[in-house]
Design a protein around this motif. Structure first.
Motif, mmCIF file in Angstrom:
data_model
loop_
_atom_site.group_PDB
_atom_site.id
_atom_site.type_symbol
_atom_site.label_atom_id
_atom_site.label_comp_id
_atom_site.label_asym_id
_atom_site.label_seq_id
_atom_site.Cartn_x
_atom_site.Cartn_y
_atom_site.Cartn_z
ATOM 1 N N ALA A 1 30.346 18.429 -63.623
ATOM 2 C CA ALA A 1 31.731 17.966 -63.761
ATOM 3 C C ALA A 1 32.435 18.689 -64.905
ATOM 4 O O ALA A 1 33.569 19.150 -64.759
ATOM 5 C CB ALA A 1 31.740 16.454 -63.996
ATOM 6 N N VAL A 2 31.736 18.801 -66.051
ATOM 7 C CA VAL A 2 32.358 19.455 -67.199
ATOM 8 C C VAL A 2 32.600 20.928 -66.903
ATOM 9 O O VAL A 2 33.647 21.484 -67.250
ATOM 10 C CB VAL A 2 31.471 19.270 -68.444
ATOM 11 N N ALA A 3 31.593 21.532 -66.239
ATOM 12 C CA ALA A 3 31.772 22.950 -65.892
ATOM 13 C C ALA A 3 32.981 23.126 -64.978
ATOM 14 O O ALA A 3 33.743 24.087 -65.116
ATOM 15 C CB ALA A 3 30.510 23.477 -65.229
ATOM 16 N N ARG A 4 33.152 22.174 -64.050
ATOM 17 C CA ARG A 4 34.297 22.270 -63.135
ATOM 18 C C ARG A 4 35.603 22.020 -63.877
ATOM 19 O O ARG A 4 36.596 22.703 -63.649
ATOM 20 C CB ARG A 4 34.106 21.245 -62.008
ATOM 21 N N ILE A 5 35.549 21.007 -64.781
ATOM 22 C CA ILE A 5 36.772 20.679 -65.523
ATOM 23 C C ILE A 5 37.171 21.841 -66.437
ATOM 24 O O ILE A 5 38.354 22.167 -66.577
ATOM 25 C CB ILE A 5 36.547 19.388 -66.343
ATOM 26 N N LEU A 6 36.165 22.481 -67.043
ATOM 27 C CA LEU A 6 36.453 23.535 -68.009
ATOM 28 C C LEU A 6 36.566 24.909 -67.364
ATOM 29 O O LEU A 6 36.687 25.905 -68.072
ATOM 30 C CB LEU A 6 35.370 23.555 -69.088
ATOM 31 N N ARG A 7 36.499 24.950 -66.037
ATOM 32 C CA ARG A 7 36.594 26.250 -65.371
ATOM 33 C C ARG A 7 37.911 26.970 -65.712
ATOM 34 O O ARG A 7 37.906 28.166 -65.997
ATOM 35 C CB ARG A 7 36.466 26.074 -63.862
ATOM 36 N N PRO A 8 39.080 26.260 -65.736
ATOM 37 C CA PRO A 8 40.317 26.937 -66.145
ATOM 38 C C PRO A 8 40.234 27.484 -67.559
ATOM 39 O O PRO A 8 40.772 28.554 -67.848
ATOM 40 C CB PRO A 8 41.373 25.833 -66.018
ATOM 41 N N VAL A 9 39.566 26.742 -68.451
ATOM 42 C CA VAL A 9 39.419 27.242 -69.814
ATOM 43 C C VAL A 9 38.582 28.509 -69.806
ATOM 44 O O VAL A 9 38.880 29.483 -70.510
ATOM 45 C CB VAL A 9 38.776 26.158 -70.712
ATOM 46 N N GLY A 10 37.517 28.518 -68.982
ATOM 47 C CA GLY A 10 36.683 29.713 -68.862
ATOM 48 C C GLY A 10 37.485 30.881 -68.334
ATOM 49 O O GLY A 10 37.356 32.012 -68.814
ATOM 50 N N ALA A 11 38.340 30.595 -67.339
ATOM 51 C CA ALA A 11 39.175 31.661 -66.797
ATOM 52 C C ALA A 11 40.130 32.183 -67.865
ATOM 53 O O ALA A 11 40.373 33.394 -67.967
ATOM 54 C CB ALA A 11 39.967 31.142 -65.597
ATOM 55 N N LEU A 12 40.642 31.276 -68.688
ATOM 56 C CA LEU A 12 41.547 31.667 -69.771
ATOM 57 C C LEU A 12 40.815 32.554 -70.770
ATOM 58 O O LEU A 12 41.310 33.609 -71.182
ATOM 59 C CB LEU A 12 42.096 30.408 -70.453
ATOM 60 N N VAL A 13 39.593 32.143 -71.131
ATOM 61 C CA VAL A 13 38.805 32.929 -72.082
ATOM 62 C C VAL A 13 38.488 34.297 -71.488
ATOM 63 O O VAL A 13 38.567 35.326 -72.169
ATOM 64 C CB VAL A 13 37.517 32.158 -72.448
ATOM 65 N N SER A 14 38.109 34.306 -70.191
ATOM 66 C CA SER A 14 37.797 35.579 -69.549
ATOM 67 C C SER A 14 39.020 36.491 -69.532
ATOM 68 O O SER A 14 38.917 37.695 -69.790
ATOM 69 C CB SER A 14 37.313 35.337 -68.116
ATOM 70 N N ALA A 15 40.163 35.913 -69.223
ATOM 71 C CA ALA A 15 41.384 36.716 -69.178
ATOM 72 C C ALA A 15 41.679 37.312 -70.540
ATOM 73 O O ALA A 15 42.128 38.455 -70.649
ATOM 74 C CB ALA A 15 42.551 35.853 -68.708
ATOM 75 N N MET A 16 41.408 36.566 -71.598
ATOM 76 C CA MET A 16 41.671 37.068 -72.939
ATOM 77 C C MET A 16 40.608 38.083 -73.357
ATOM 78 O O MET A 16 40.918 39.094 -73.989
ATOM 79 C CB MET A 16 41.716 35.906 -73.927
ATOM 80 N N ASP A 17 39.328 37.810 -72.987
ATOM 81 C CA ASP A 17 38.246 38.722 -73.368
ATOM 82 C C ASP A 17 38.358 40.053 -72.646
ATOM 83 O O ASP A 17 38.127 41.110 -73.223
ATOM 84 C CB ASP A 17 36.891 38.078 -73.061
ATOM 85 N N GLU A 18 38.642 40.001 -71.357
ATOM 86 C CA GLU A 18 38.649 41.222 -70.563
ATOM 87 C C GLU A 18 39.957 41.991 -70.662
ATOM 88 O O GLU A 18 40.136 43.028 -70.035
ATOM 89 C CB GLU A 18 38.394 40.862 -69.088
ATOM 90 N N SER A 19 40.911 41.467 -71.454
ATOM 91 C CA SER A 19 42.229 42.094 -71.486
ATOM 92 C C SER A 19 42.210 43.384 -72.277
ATOM 93 O O SER A 19 42.980 44.290 -72.019
ATOM 94 C CB SER A 19 43.235 41.124 -72.097
ATOM 95 N N LYS A 20 41.303 43.486 -73.283
ATOM 96 C CA LYS A 20 41.228 44.659 -74.157
ATOM 97 C C LYS A 20 42.603 44.973 -74.766
ATOM 98 O O LYS A 20 43.094 46.107 -74.716
ATOM 99 C CB LYS A 20 40.713 45.873 -73.390
ATOM 100 N N GLY A 21 43.215 43.964 -75.322
ATOM 101 C CA GLY A 21 44.488 44.147 -75.998
ATOM 102 C C GLY A 21 45.684 43.992 -75.096
ATOM 103 O O GLY A 21 46.810 43.992 -75.574
ATOM 104 N N ALA A 22 45.445 43.890 -73.774
ATOM 105 C CA ALA A 22 46.571 43.709 -72.852
ATOM 106 C C ALA A 22 46.308 42.472 -72.027
ATOM 107 O O ALA A 22 45.748 42.552 -70.937
ATOM 108 C CB ALA A 22 46.716 44.937 -71.950
#
Lengths: 204, 410
Positions: B192-213
């Protein structure tokens, strides 16, 4: 009371008032024995080994359950109360076996016929006891009636029925339940051995 | 080793289920204790009731026999009572007379007739106070009352092995049941927590993989059911849009600057080429007009040579800088260096020599008086002529021109 199945000892005690209706035949003869029993693990092998122990009698009016042991002690000039530390009357041969098997008393005096019948009916109970002394063959406990009523039809019918048990199927079935072979007319001479023990006990 | 920092290093999708599992274990422990406590009370009550009924029943049955000191009767009653309980609970029952001497017991070998009952009373409790102690055998002692008078004593040993086994079984079931429930709920919590926090994970991934962009998160991935997370991701998407707009503005500004520099370069080139070209044309015109006067021709030729040399310098400067850097920086430097070449009309006249009066020498370009009528860049070049070439482009000791350009001058 018109008739009774009693022990040879009270029969002889009331010989003047009682007459025989019949005597059961057990294992082919109208005789039985008194057993002196102890617990299965008791080392005693004779009456003398039981000195100082607790002893269970069946009834003070029983031949096999009292008279035999008491008379044996009387021959040595002792009484049960002197020889044993404690004497109890259980008022039943089966209770004597229970008393010895349960450890309430070290030894007991019991009807041989009853003990053998119990060994078939309740082998677990008798297995906890063992017979160390068997008395001589004595007259089997008889069926009796008042001597002055022996000519009454009902008493005569009762006697005839008892004596004819082995001749009918129902009678045979009844005898089988009692582990007996038959009932025969019997004679007073069968009880001479008991009379002798009575005499010993009474100091005669 | 400090476990707390290590715990803090765990992902939140693992920490939350672990915390929940810990709370479940605590709750299970408390619930188990409550259940075991209730079970203990039930067992104590059952035990007390059994002992009380046993003693009361024996008191009624044994009274007359004890008064008569009838050993067999007492034994017979005890033995029948034991048989009635089927030997499940009553291990030993002892009846003593009022002097404390044993009259009979269910096991006469353990409690012989006539012995003192005192040793069997050690640790015995009244029927109403008997409790489970963990001992498989409990003793109960009670006075033997008959017609309101105490005529003896009853001591009973109760076999509570089955109750202890029941308690142990319940404990094991509680332990395994709670462990299974905790593991199951912890796993469910993790899902449940993994599902609830999936958007947060996506947010973190988007920020990590952005490489400054930073890249925005798709609208379909925004959890509309969670206002907080939805607002957070929307803010993030707005931030990424602002960053993109800024980057685009910077890119356009840089491009505009390049175009401006290119324009300035073109203007400078045209200017620097145009100046000597005018002088060369004048010199050519003078030569054509005064071809019979060697002195004038020679001076005009010298002027043409100087103009052409400067044109060569301009060309060389362009080629050299173009070799060094082909990007926009070249434009800036070139503009500055070309401006410093200091090629002016006073060096290469851009106006033809006027016809002099007979007997007067022709007016040659570069004369001071002729320089005064020129305006704009010519005037600027004239001033530069008086100062001479700037030292910034003078060769170094190795004969190579220095490249210490000050970008701030552009």
């Amino acid at each position: 009371m018109d008739a009774a199945w009693t022990c040879g000892y009270p029969y002889l005690q009331h010989k003047t008032e009682l007459s025989l209706l019949g005597v059961p035949v057990w294992r082919g003869q109208p005789l039985y024995q008194s057993y002196l029993i102890v617990a299965q693990d008791d080392p005693a092998t004779a009456l003398s080994d039981l000195r100082g122990g607790a002893h269970a009698f069946s009834d003070p009016d029983s031949n096999s359950g009292f008279l035999v042991t008491a008379s044996d002690l009387a021959r040595d000039g002792q009484t049960p109360d002197q020889f044993f530390s404690r004497v109890i009357f259980t008022y039943g041969h089966r209770n004597v076996v229970r008393s010895v098997a349960g450890g309430l008393t070290r030894s007991g005096s019991v009807d041989g016929y009853v003990w053998e019948a119990l060994s078939s009916a309740e082998p677990d109970l008798t297995a906890r006891t063992k017979v160390i002394v068997r008395s001589e063959w004595l007259g089997f406990p008889p069926m009796v009636a008042r001597a002055d009523r022996m000519d009454e039809p009902s008493v005569m019918a009762c006697k005839a029925a008892l004596l004819g048990l082995s001749a009918t199927a129902q009678g045979t079935e009844a005898l089988k339940l009692l582990s007996l072979d038959a009932i025969e007319p019997g004679e007073d001479a069968l009880f001479d051995g008991i009379a002798a023990r009575i005499a010993v006990l009474s100091g005669g | 080793m400090r476990p707390l920092p290590r715990f803090r290093n765990l992902p939140v999708t693992l920490r939350v289920p672990l915390v929940m599992a810990g709370l479940m274990i605590l709750l299970g422990f408390l619930a188990s204790q409550s259940v075991l406590s209730a079970l203990g009370k039930v067992q104590d009550a059952r035990l007390s009731e059994t002992a009380r009924l046993h003693v009361e029943g024996l008191s009624v049955a044994l009274g007359p026999s004890v008064l008569r000191q009838d050993v067999w009767e007492v034994y017979d009653i005890l033995d029948r009572a034991r048989s009635a309980y089927d030997g499940q609970r009553l291990l030993l029952s002892i009846v003593a007379d009022e002097r404390g001497r044993i009259l009979a017991a269910t096991d006469p070998r353990r409690a012989p007739v006539g012995e003192a009952v005192a040793e069997f009373e050690e640790g015995a409790a009244p029927p109403d106070a008997v409790r489970m102690t963990g001992d498989p055998v409990l003793r109960v002692a009670a006075p033997l009352l008959f017609q309101g008078r105490q005529i003896g004593q009853i001591v009973t040993e109760l076999d509570v092995t089955d109750l202890l086994a029941e308690r142990r079984n319940v404990s094991m079931w509680l332990l395994f049941g709670n462990a299974a429930a905790t593991a199951l709920l912890a796993f469910g919590g993790w899902l449940a927590v993994a599902r609830i926090l999936r958007p947060v994970g996506a947010l973190v991934s988007a920020m990590d993989e952005s490489k400054g962009a930073p890249r925005p998160i798709a609208e379909s991935d925004i959890p509309r059911g969670d206002p907080g997370l939805s607002r957070l991701i929307s803010s993030y998407n707005r931030m990424t849009t602002a960053v993109e707009s800024r980057a685009e503005a910077e890119r356009r500004l840089a491009e505009r600057e390049r175009f401006v520099s290119l324009g300035r370069l073109s203007s400078s080139l045209a200017h620097e080429v145009n100046n000597p070209l005018g002088g060369l044309l004048n010199a050519t015109d003078t030569i054509l007009s005064y071809s019979d006067r060697p002195e004038v021709v020679r001076q005009s030729a010298e002027l043409m040579q100087r103009g052409l040399s400067h044109l060569r310098d301009v060309t060389r400067a362009i080629l050299d800088e173009n070799r060094l850097d082909r990007v926009g920086r070249t434009v800036h430097i070139l503009v500055r260096r070309i401006a410093r070449l200091q090629i002016g009309p006073n060096q290469i006249p851009n106006q033809p020599c006027k016809k002099n009066k007979p007997g007067q020498p022709p007016h040659l370009p570069g004369h001071k008086d002729r320089d005064q009528h020129r305006g704009g860049s010519d005037h600027h070049s004239g001033i530069a002529l008086q100062r001479g070439p700037r030292n910034t482009d003078r060769p170094n000791k190795a004969g190579q021109p220095t490249d210490q350009e000050d970008v701030g001058d552009v």
